[in-house]
Design an enzyme around this catalytic site. Structure first.
Site, mmCIF file in Angstrom:
data_model
loop_
_atom_site.group_PDB
_atom_site.id
_atom_site.type_symbol
_atom_site.label_atom_id
_atom_site.label_comp_id
_atom_site.label_asym_id
_atom_site.label_seq_id
_atom_site.Cartn_x
_atom_site.Cartn_y
_atom_site.Cartn_z
ATOM 1 N N ASP A 220 0.878 -1.267 -0.142
ATOM 2 C CA ASP A 220 -0.095 0.153 -0.118
ATOM 3 C C ASP A 220 0.774 1.148 0.156
ATOM 4 O O ASP A 220 2.018 1.008 0.258
ATOM 5 C CB ASP A 220 -0.984 0.023 1.348
ATOM 6 C CG ASP A 220 -2.086 0.878 0.973
ATOM 7 O OD1 ASP A 220 -2.186 1.591 -0.078
ATOM 8 O OD2 ASP A 220 -3.256 0.564 1.700
ATOM 9 N N TRP A 221 0.311 2.348 -0.360
ATOM 10 C CA TRP A 221 1.295 3.686 -0.783
ATOM 11 C C TRP A 221 1.597 3.925 0.631
ATOM 12 O O TRP A 221 0.989 4.628 1.469
ATOM 13 C CB TRP A 221 0.284 4.443 -1.223
ATOM 14 C CG TRP A 221 0.450 4.599 -2.784
ATOM 15 C CD1 TRP A 221 0.824 5.552 -3.640
ATOM 16 C CD2 TRP A 221 0.102 3.327 -3.635
ATOM 17 N NE1 TRP A 221 0.752 4.907 -5.061
ATOM 18 C CE2 TRP A 221 0.536 3.608 -5.073
ATOM 19 C CE3 TRP A 221 0.172 1.928 -3.467
ATOM 20 C CZ2 TRP A 221 0.406 2.709 -6.135
ATOM 21 C CZ3 TRP A 221 0.103 1.053 -4.331
ATOM 22 C CH2 TRP A 221 0.296 1.558 -5.841
#
Length: 668
Positions: A220-221
């Protein structure tokens, strides 16, 4: 050349470089070898693109897709979003979301399918399959146990191994096997004090070892805390682009904490994605996209109550209708955050205008009795001014629900009760006219309220995308027979036994498997509308059950009949219970389902093939799935609380694990 041959030509710098992105939503490439980067896109309900004029298709939210109980609708949604991906040069969509709805207050519940792992895995898996069949990569997220937004960047989830496997991972496993997705996205949080991005048990032992996943694991970012540790654990691609990963990987190789084989393994997975052919866009038609959004939304609408057969609306029953609530003018179509999609207003159906189009012989008046924000003047005076004539209408439709900001990334809800002024409006409407229907828009369950419960008809519309206006109008007008069923329990109140947010350092899932209907089967007094519930304008009969042994298990069959006078679809649900077990188990658990369309008067034989997978549980001592000998109850249901047929299956296998055999295994 093969991927391995290309990999052999790459330098260490090039290998390390492709293990992280080059921009926020762009991977790195290998320019020297002519390998271009790939573009990825948020989010699960449509392509989130900021380009002016992109006008992307907003499909129903995952919560609505779950309510369809339809694999076909899920694949159609994936295929439809894939067309926008091709048009905008996006090679991977960051979705679907599969996290379990552990509690009703998670701000991202609208992005997730269900409180049940079987329904989650099947629906999300087929949505991902629709993407993959069109050449667009899917990214199953968020792996794993990311069932809250509060403290999501910091907390460690503490959950027993059996619950982890049975509730929180089983949906991912099903989806991986159904779709063979391009990627799985790790979550922000920790599991057992180890970041999911560095969790070897999750990313390597389970995902690849147990499930045979062949794609790449992407972060995930901003979920990666140390590039080399993440790669060593099994994470292949750090996003967004961060040069720290290049440095960390080279340093780890130099100091001996990482091998070139580990680097090559991750680089090969990323390289396989980079070399994947870019799918060609053929005939893109925005109107076809819009109709597909409507098609999925039609199957998502849930008729929760219909006392006195108040619905559907026909000119014979109703001559004058009053519509109120500004969601009747412009509906709530999607939540906020990374799932938000930007769609031009001309493609957002207005329920009010659609009703007028479908019912030209009915007088339909709209009054703004229900503003989204509390009026400045006193409520009583406001209602006295606005509502004197409401009792003169044959039917009143109230369109209301939560604000889109209640369904949002980074925030959890404080309550699932509707706002106080909305409750007051509902009280006034029901007090003035007994013929009233409530149309609710919310990204997850809302709690029972005395005011809402006064409505003789209740429709759950969800944030069902740009086509929800026409879809809900068609259901209200009887042009479409409602077939949606709840993918989560609508309770009377919030549970008091959950550790909702933890203390910022950890969160304990002490409830174990008692999630969703598994809990509410033990506490039926807390149910407003049960899991799997949804009414129809016709009626379905379940008769003539049979159970026969087959080579791979058992075959349960029965006749499903449409005994009404309107064509319709029924989502048939198979639950299994183990009444005498050496392990603590729910009363029953969903194992299979099938959505069956029947014309009025039609009967069809429906069958479920039952295998060990439908009977097993995860034994944490043996670290494997096992089946106990004994009797199993089979429930064929219209909802988790509406049991239509019940049969008993006797399972005996000499290789099966009884308590005595389990003890012998432990001693040995």
């Amino acid at each position: 050349m093969t991927v391995k041959e290309i990999l052999a030509q790459m330098t260490l710098e090039e290998k390390a470089t492709i293990l992280t992105g080059s921009e926020s939503l762009v991977t790195a490439g290998v320019p020297r070898l002519g390998i271009a980067p790939k573009n990825v896109a948020d989010g699960p309900h449509g392509v989130r693109d900021y380009t002016p004029g992109s006008n992307c298709t907003t499909m129903p939210s995952m919560c609505a897709l779950g309510a369809t109980w339809s694999r076909e609708a899920a694949e159609l949604m994936g295929k439809t979003i894939a067309q926008d991906c091709k048009r905008l040069n996006k090679q991977m969509l960051l979705g679907p979301g599969l996290n379990i709805k552990r509690n009703s207050l998670n701000g991202r519940n609208f992005e997730y399918v269900s409180e049940d792992p079987v329904l989650t895995g099947e629906i999300a898996g087929h949505m991902a399959k629709g993407l993959e069949d069109e050449g667009i990569g899917a990214s199953l997220k968020h792996f794993a146990v990311n069932s809250q937004e509060t403290y999501r960047m910091d907390t460690s989830v503490e959950v027993d191994e059996r619950t982890l496997r049975e509730i929180y991972l089983r949906g991912f496993e099903k989806a991986v096997r159904i779709a063979n997705p391009q990627s799985v996205m790790c979550a922000y949080n920790k599991l057992f004090s180890i970041w999911c991005s560095e969790n070897h048990m999750l990313l390597t032992e389970i995902l690849r070892g147990d499930w045979g996943f062949k794609g790449l694991a992407v972060s995930d970012w901003g979920a990666v805390h140390h590039g080399a540790k993440a790669v060593k654990a099994g994470l292949d691609l750090r996003m967004p682009g961060n040069p720290d990963t290049i440095r960390d990987v080279k340093e780890a190789l130099a100091n001996g904490t990482m091998t070139m084989e580990e680097i090559d393994t991750a680089a090969e997975r990323v390289l396989s994605f980079l070399l994947r052919p870019v799918p060609e866009l053929k005939d893109y038609n925005r109107d076809v996209q819009h109709e597909n959004a409507r098609r999925v939304a039609r199957e998502a609408i849930c008729l929760l109550r219909n006392d006195r057969n108040l619905l559907p609306i026909t000119p014979k029953k109703y001559k004058r209708i009053c519509v109120t609530g500004d969601y009747a003018v412009k509906p709530y179509i999607n939540g906020q955050g990374s799932a938000q999609v930007f769609t031009d207003d001309e493609y957002i159906d207005s329920p009010l205008e659609c009703l007028r189009k479908l019912l030209p012989d009915v007088q339909i008046d709209y009054f703004d009795y229900l503003p989204r924000k509390k009026p400045d003047d006193m409520l009583w005076n406001y209602f006295n001014q606005k509502m004197p004539g409401i009792r003169d209408y044959d039917l009143v439709l109230v369109f209301t629900g939560v604000s889109p900001s209640d369904d949002s990334e980074e925030f959890d809800r404080g309550s699932n009760l509707l706002a106080g002024y909305i409750e007051d409006v509902m009280r006034n409407v029901t007090g003035h006219n007994p013929n009233c229907a409530l149309v609710l828009f919310s990204g997850c369950s809302t709690f029972k309220s005395p005011k809402a419960d006064l409505f003789p008809a209740i429709v759950q519309a969800w944030p069902s995308g740009e086509g929800v206006g026409m879809a809900v109008a068609e259901v209200l007008a009887g042009k479409v027979n409602p077939s949606g069923k709840l993918s989560e329990t609508f309770p009377t109140k919030m549970r008091t036994d959950l550790d909702l947010n933890g203390d910022g350092l950890k969160q304990e899932y002490t409830e174990k498997w008692r999630v969703g209907y598994r809990y509410y089967d033990l506490h039926p007094e807390e149910i407003w509308f049960p899991f799997g519930h949804g009414l129809s304008y016709t009626h379905f009969g379940y008769t003539d059950p049979s159970l026969e042994k087959t080579g791979s298990g058992w075959k349960l069959s029965f006749d499903l009949s449409n005994v009404g006078d309107m064509d319709g679809a029924e989502a048939v649900q198979l639950y299994v219970g183990d009444p005498v077990s050496t392990a603590s188990k729910p009363i029953k658990e969903l194992k299979q389902f099938e959505k069956v369309f029947l014309k009025a008067g039609e009967t069809r034989r429906v069958s479920f093939n039952i295998t060990d997978e439908d009977l097993n549980y995860y034994n944490p001592m043996l670290h494997k799935w096992v089946v106990e000998n004994g009797d199993y109850d089979l429930y064929v249901c219209a909802s988790s609380r509406d049991i239509r047929l019940r049969m008993r299956l006797n399972y005996y296998d000499s290789a099966c694990y009884s308590m005595q055999k389990l003890q012998e295994t432990m001693i040995g």
